[in-house]
Write a protein that holds these residues in place. Sequence first.
Motif, PDB file in Angstrom:
ATOM      1  N   SER A 145       0.840  -1.195   0.000  1.00  0.00           N
ATOM      2  CA  SER A 145       0.000   0.000   0.000  1.00  0.00           C
ATOM      3  C   SER A 145       0.881   1.253   0.000  1.00  0.00           C
ATOM      4  N   PRO A 146       0.343   2.380  -0.448  1.00  0.00           N
ATOM      5  CA  PRO A 146       1.120   3.628  -0.380  1.00  0.00           C
ATOM      6  C   PRO A 146       1.585   3.910   1.045  1.00  0.00           C
ATOM      7  N   ASN A 147       2.840   4.394   1.179  1.00  0.00           N
ATOM      8  CA  ASN A 147       3.397   4.602   2.526  1.00  0.00           C
ATOM      9  C   ASN A 147       3.296   6.042   3.002  1.00  0.00           C
ATOM     10  N   ASP A 148       2.655   6.908   2.225  1.00  0.00           N
ATOM     11  CA  ASP A 148       2.451   8.303   2.610  1.00  0.00           C
ATOM     12  C   ASP A 148       0.971   8.514   2.920  1.00  0.00           C
ATOM     13  N   PRO A 149       0.620   8.789   4.176  1.00  0.00           N
ATOM     14  CA  PRO A 149      -0.795   8.919   4.522  1.00  0.00           C
ATOM     15  C   PRO A 149      -1.523  10.020   3.751  1.00  0.00           C
ATOM     16  N   GLU A 150      -0.788  11.015   3.290  1.00  0.00           N
ATOM     17  CA  GLU A 150      -1.417  12.131   2.592  1.00  0.00           C
ATOM     18  C   GLU A 150      -1.998  11.733   1.236  1.00  0.00           C
ATOM     19  N   VAL A 151      -1.417  10.734   0.582  1.00  0.00           N
ATOM     20  CA  VAL A 151      -1.837  10.446  -0.795  1.00  0.00           C
ATOM     21  C   VAL A 151      -3.203   9.765  -0.866  1.00  0.00           C
ATOM     22  N   TYR A 152      -3.659   9.200   0.240  1.00  0.00           N
ATOM     23  CA  TYR A 152      -4.955   8.526   0.217  1.00  0.00           C
ATOM     24  C   TYR A 152      -6.092   9.491  -0.087  1.00  0.00           C
ATOM     25  N   LYS A 153      -5.877  10.767   0.148  1.00  0.00           N
ATOM     26  CA  LYS A 153      -6.892  11.783  -0.171  1.00  0.00           C
ATOM     27  C   LYS A 153      -7.179  11.837  -1.663  1.00  0.00           C
ATOM     28  N   GLU A 154      -6.213  11.403  -2.462  1.00  0.00           N
ATOM     29  CA  GLU A 154      -6.353  11.494  -3.920  1.00  0.00           C
ATOM     30  C   GLU A 154      -7.172  10.346  -4.508  1.00  0.00           C
ATOM     31  N   ILE A 155      -7.452   9.338  -3.725  1.00  0.00           N
ATOM     32  CA  ILE A 155      -8.112   8.134  -4.251  1.00  0.00           C
ATOM     33  C   ILE A 155      -9.615   8.316  -4.330  1.00  0.00           C
ATOM     34  N   ASN A 156     -10.169   8.062  -5.513  1.00  0.00           N
ATOM     35  CA  ASN A 156     -11.620   8.026  -5.692  1.00  0.00           C
ATOM     36  C   ASN A 156     -12.114   6.615  -5.975  1.00  0.00           C
ATOM     37  N   ALA A 157     -11.234   5.742  -6.415  1.00  0.00           N
ATOM     38  CA  ALA A 157     -11.603   4.364  -6.741  1.00  0.00           C
ATOM     39  C   ALA A 157     -11.883   3.558  -5.479  1.00  0.00           C
ATOM     40  N   ALA A 158     -12.759   2.578  -5.621  1.00  0.00           N
ATOM     41  CA  ALA A 158     -12.911   1.559  -4.583  1.00  0.00           C
ATOM     42  C   ALA A 158     -11.735   0.595  -4.711  1.00  0.00           C
ATOM     43  N   VAL A 159     -11.159   0.190  -3.585  1.00  0.00           N
ATOM     44  CA  VAL A 159      -9.946  -0.650  -3.614  1.00  0.00           C
ATOM     45  C   VAL A 159     -10.214  -1.976  -2.898  1.00  0.00           C
ATOM     46  N   LEU A 160      -9.842  -3.063  -3.566  1.00  0.00           N
ATOM     47  CA  LEU A 160      -9.925  -4.403  -2.988  1.00  0.00           C
ATOM     48  C   LEU A 160      -8.518  -4.952  -2.857  1.00  0.00           C
ATOM     49  N   GLY A 161      -8.159  -5.409  -1.651  1.00  0.00           N
ATOM     50  CA  GLY A 161      -6.846  -5.994  -1.415  1.00  0.00           C
ATOM     51  C   GLY A 161      -6.957  -7.478  -1.119  1.00  0.00           C
ATOM     52  N   LEU A 162      -6.083  -8.280  -1.717  1.00  0.00           N
ATOM     53  CA  LEU A 162      -6.121  -9.735  -1.564  1.00  0.00           C
ATOM     54  C   LEU A 162      -4.711 -10.204  -1.221  1.00  0.00           C
ATOM     55  N   TYR A 163      -4.543 -10.786  -0.019  1.00  0.00           N
ATOM     56  CA  TYR A 163      -3.217 -11.022   0.529  1.00  0.00           C
ATOM     57  C   TYR A 163      -3.099 -12.414   1.129  1.00  0.00           C
ATOM     58  N   GLY A 164      -1.897 -12.991   1.044  1.00  0.00           N
ATOM     59  CA  GLY A 164      -1.615 -14.227   1.760  1.00  0.00           C
ATOM     60  C   GLY A 164      -1.212 -13.908   3.190  1.00  0.00           C
ATOM     61  N   GLU A 165      -1.609 -14.751   4.124  1.00  0.00           N
ATOM     62  CA  GLU A 165      -1.291 -14.508   5.535  1.00  0.00           C
ATOM     63  C   GLU A 165       0.219 -14.496   5.780  1.00  0.00           C
ATOM     64  N   ASP A 166       0.938 -15.369   5.076  1.00  0.00           N
ATOM     65  CA  ASP A 166       2.386 -15.479   5.289  1.00  0.00           C
ATOM     66  C   ASP A 166       3.142 -14.568   4.317  1.00  0.00           C
ATOM     67  N   ASP A 167       2.922 -13.281   4.448  1.00  0.00           N
ATOM     68  CA  ASP A 167       3.521 -12.305   3.536  1.00  0.00           C
ATOM     69  C   ASP A 167       3.719 -10.994   4.294  1.00  0.00           C
ATOM     70  N   ALA A 168       4.543 -11.059   5.338  1.00  0.00           N
ATOM     71  CA  ALA A 168       4.676  -9.933   6.262  1.00  0.00           C
ATOM     72  C   ALA A 168       5.172  -8.661   5.584  1.00  0.00           C
ATOM     73  N   ARG A 169       6.062  -8.791   4.616  1.00  0.00           N
ATOM     74  CA  ARG A 169       6.596  -7.594   3.952  1.00  0.00           C
ATOM     75  C   ARG A 169       5.468  -6.734   3.373  1.00  0.00           C
ATOM     76  N   VAL A 170       4.523  -7.398   2.746  1.00  0.00           N
ATOM     77  CA  VAL A 170       3.388  -6.686   2.156  1.00  0.00           C
ATOM     78  C   VAL A 170       2.351  -6.318   3.216  1.00  0.00           C
TER      79      VAL A 170
END
Length: 235
Positions: A145-170
């Motif tokens: 995900s973006p690491n700057d909290p300020e940039v989330y203001k720019e998002i208008n799209a709906a976002v779906l995230g799909l992740y494996g449990e054993d993937d700590a870096r992400v």
Amino acid sequence: VDVEIPGSDQSINAWLVYPERADNAPAVLVIHEIYGLTDWIRGVADQLAAVGFVAIAPDLLSGKGPGGGGTDSVSARDEVVKLVRSLTPKETISQLNLVRDHVLGLSAVSGKLASIGFCWGGMTSFAYAVAQPKLDAAIVYYGTSPNDPEVYKEINAAVLGLYGEDDARVNTTIPMAVSEMAKLGKTYEPNIYEAAGHGFLRAQEDRDGANMKATEQAWPRTLEFLKLHTEEGQD
């Protein structure tokens, strides 16, 4: 298809697939992994077309390979990875915008568009939601995900995230996205699949069935989410 780059002799090669349907279809921009435009990514586009979307998967390494070629011109996977890592966010977003404009200009497309990406492409799909205010939805498969909290203001799209449990870096980047999107009243739905690893959709046979179980849940949810946010009258 070849997508022209204004002011350049170089073009962006892209895999374009049409669905069989009578009405105009929403489009999905398929963003490849760090391995470039592979047969697997072409297959993802084919699967999306099979269920009703116009899918376009650009080779973001177009012109970067030997002799001005793209992914297919590079003989070793490690070299492909190096080239993808050398892409700047600015040039990547610029290429995606050109491909977006191309696909939205097709007579078979409804005007709605989503992005979907995997690994490096998942990160890029989230970044594209920041950069492109007219994007309707973004699907993020095990991308940061973006690491700057300020940039989330720019998002208008709906976002779906799909992740494996054993993937700590992400997965350590998920909480900021959850917090910022909630604070702003925006749609972000993270799904973390038990015991699955990074890249589970491609490596479905790995991890003693956990990756397959994750795939069997994640892919249908992907299609539901895309239809919800791109089909006319459903968003």
